[in-house]
Design a protein around this motif. Structure first.
Motif, PDB file in Angstrom:
ATOM      1  N   LEU A 258     -25.256  33.787 -16.460  1.00  0.00           N
ATOM      2  CA  LEU A 258     -24.696  32.561 -17.054  1.00  0.00           C
ATOM      3  C   LEU A 258     -23.622  32.956 -18.054  1.00  0.00           C
ATOM      4  O   LEU A 258     -23.876  33.713 -18.988  1.00  0.00           O
ATOM      5  CB  LEU A 258     -25.803  31.753 -17.746  1.00  0.00           C
ATOM      6  N   LYS A 259     -22.425  32.437 -17.884  1.00  0.00           N
ATOM      7  CA  LYS A 259     -21.275  32.904 -18.658  1.00  0.00           C
ATOM      8  C   LYS A 259     -21.079  32.207 -19.996  1.00  0.00           C
ATOM      9  O   LYS A 259     -20.369  32.695 -20.857  1.00  0.00           O
ATOM     10  CB  LYS A 259     -19.999  32.780 -17.810  1.00  0.00           C
ATOM     11  N   ASP A 260     -21.640  31.044 -20.158  1.00  0.00           N
ATOM     12  CA  ASP A 260     -21.605  30.391 -21.465  1.00  0.00           C
ATOM     13  C   ASP A 260     -22.817  29.487 -21.578  1.00  0.00           C
ATOM     14  O   ASP A 260     -23.482  29.198 -20.590  1.00  0.00           O
ATOM     15  CB  ASP A 260     -20.304  29.601 -21.682  1.00  0.00           C
ATOM     16  N   LYS A 261     -23.107  29.056 -22.815  1.00  0.00           N
ATOM     17  CA  LYS A 261     -24.367  28.340 -23.034  1.00  0.00           C
ATOM     18  C   LYS A 261     -24.243  26.830 -22.909  1.00  0.00           C
ATOM     19  O   LYS A 261     -25.173  26.113 -23.267  1.00  0.00           O
ATOM     20  CB  LYS A 261     -24.943  28.693 -24.406  1.00  0.00           C
ATOM     21  N   TYR A 262     -23.115  26.346 -22.373  1.00  0.00           N
ATOM     22  CA  TYR A 262     -22.976  24.900 -22.223  1.00  0.00           C
ATOM     23  C   TYR A 262     -22.612  24.549 -20.786  1.00  0.00           C
ATOM     24  O   TYR A 262     -23.478  24.272 -19.965  1.00  0.00           O
ATOM     25  CB  TYR A 262     -21.944  24.356 -23.207  1.00  0.00           C
ATOM     26  N   ASN A 263     -21.343  24.608 -20.457  1.00  0.00           N
ATOM     27  CA  ASN A 263     -20.905  24.179 -19.133  1.00  0.00           C
ATOM     28  C   ASN A 263     -21.537  25.011 -18.019  1.00  0.00           C
ATOM     29  O   ASN A 263     -22.010  24.463 -17.015  1.00  0.00           O
ATOM     30  CB  ASN A 263     -19.375  24.252 -19.038  1.00  0.00           C
ATOM     31  N   ALA A 264     -21.565  26.330 -18.199  1.00  0.00           N
ATOM     32  CA  ALA A 264     -22.131  27.195 -17.157  1.00  0.00           C
ATOM     33  C   ALA A 264     -23.618  26.943 -16.965  1.00  0.00           C
ATOM     34  O   ALA A 264     -24.126  27.002 -15.838  1.00  0.00           O
ATOM     35  CB  ALA A 264     -21.890  28.667 -17.514  1.00  0.00           C
TER      36      ALA A 264
END
Length: 421
Positions: A258-264
């Protein structure tokens, strides 16, 4: 157009899309306090890149004050830029503030610039519509911010997967372990997913940790003072974290994709192959808009809900914190109208409407949840204001738990480093 918008929103409320706890939403008309032909501009700033839910409230307010222009602006690097914005010539009339800022001296000027919202007689506010546990006060008794949205930490659950695998959605820790082991046997490599940064521990352990401190003010005081000996109060949570990771229900390598904690996180969940995604309610608030952006979800939609992570076999608790608070700039050129908008907004109907559109938890006493949050009605809230735990202590706990979860520290090492993270 505004009249049509208001009618549609009113119908939504009246047809029961709010799941209310046996109370009716107030439909009492708002009575304007200022001349309704007043012309002015009210600027609100915050750290949301967009705030359609608030803009819907602008339309509703304009039914009473059609010549008041309201706008919301996103400030990049908000925590640092809001200070200069308040000091500038075009200072905002209303600005976002957060509970954790109250504990930090570097944000003192934000609250020094804020109107005292506790003066209900002068301002004609009705703060009794808001759960008192969410309202913060300064040491001298001022109320420099009003909560307008609240949230929590827990897990998004793909209910279709549980139905497909013939499993009951777990409501206790024993059920969780059993269920996730069955999901692993069915081919789900990591039944529980999470963006594996220092946020990881909060959805897992936050409520469990806070519950362990209830009725122990001495422990809270020591933790707040970052006393090294206070690390011992983390021991139950840290041992829980260690034992939990040994269950093998989270594959950290898989989570690190998972590359970021929101959109991804949202888009990965919408692929439809993740049973449980640890998250906070701010992530849930971004789901509705992204349903149409996920081709996988469009092709194969599924039912999902937000639930408390069951860290024990005991009663279910959740930390209910303020997601968004508003402060009114006491130096505003249009202070009376800024106060009038806040008086309008803190009505039960508007607070519930704001939460419904934003997909967060209402701060009103008329405790209402939309369908995604409905499972929370089975849980009991824990309020940080009542507990007394401040942000610096929470940050130490979060980091200590994270270090144990990812295997960087033993329980004893994490305890010994309390106050040093």
């Amino acid at each position: 157009m505004k009249k049509i918008t208001l009618t549609i929103m009113s119908l939504v409320l009246l047809t029961g899309l709010f799941i209310s706890c046996n109370k009716k939403v107030s439909t009492k008309d708002f009575n304007p306090r200022l001349p309704t032909d007043t012309k002015c501009k009210i600027d609100i700033v915050g750290n949301y890149k967009n705030f359609e839910a608030l803009e819907a409230e602008f339309d509703r307010f304009n039914e009473f004050y059609p010549d008041v222009e309201l706008s919301f602006s996103f400030l990049d690097s908000y925590n640092s830029t809001i200070k200069s914005a308040l000091a500038g010539e075009s200072a905002p009339d209303i600005y976002m503030t957060f509970q954790w800022m109250l504990d930090r001296p570097e944000y003192k000027e934000l609250f020094d610039s804020a109107q005292d919202m506790s003066d209900e007689k002068t301002l004609s506010f009705n703060l009794s519509t808001i759960r008192s546990e969410l309202i913060e006060h300064t040491a001298d008794g001022r109320t420099p911010m009003v909560p307008v949205l609240s949230g929590s930490y827990g897990m998004m659950v793909n209910e279709n997967i549980f139905k497909k695998e013939g499993l009951k959605i777990p409501e206790s820790y024993t059920e969780l372990v059993d269920c996730c082991n069955k999901l692993k046997a069915a081919g789900y490599k990591s039944p529980i997913m999470v963006y594996a940064d220092n946020f990881m521990g909060l959805p897992l352990i936050y409520s469990y940790f806070c519950k362990s401190l209830e009725n122990n003010p001495n422990a809270v005081a020591m933790l707040n003072q970052l006393t090294p000996e206070a690390g011992q109060y983390l021991k139950p949570a840290l041992e829980w974290a260690k034992n939990f990771m040994e269950e093998g229900l989270i594959d950290l390598d898989q989570c690190r994709t998972l590359k970021d904690k929101y959109n991804a996180v949202i888009m990965a969940f919408f692929e439809g192959n993740i049973p449980i995604m640890l998250c906070d309610t701010d992530i849930v608030s971004g789901t509705l808009k992204r349903e149409a952006q996920s081709q996988a979800f469009v092709n194969n939609p599924f039912k999902y809900s937000f639930r408390i992570f069951p860290a024990t076999d005991q009663n279910s608790y959740f930390v209910n914190n303020v997601s968004v608070g508003f402060s009114v700039n006491k130096n505003s050129q249009n202070l009376d109208m800024a106060d009038e908008f806040m008086r309008f907004l803190v009505r039960t109907e508007e607070l519930n409407n704001l939460a419904k559109i934003k997909r967060l938890i209402t701060v009103s006493k008329d405790y209402s949840f939309d369908e995604v949050f409905a499972p929370l009605s089975k849980s009991t809230p824990i309020y940080l204001g009542e507990l007394g735990l401040i942000d610096s202590a929470i940050a130490q706990m979060r980091t200590a738990v994270q270090q144990v979860l990812i295997g960087n520290m033993t329980v004893e090492q994490a305890i010994a480093n309390y106050g040093k993270f």
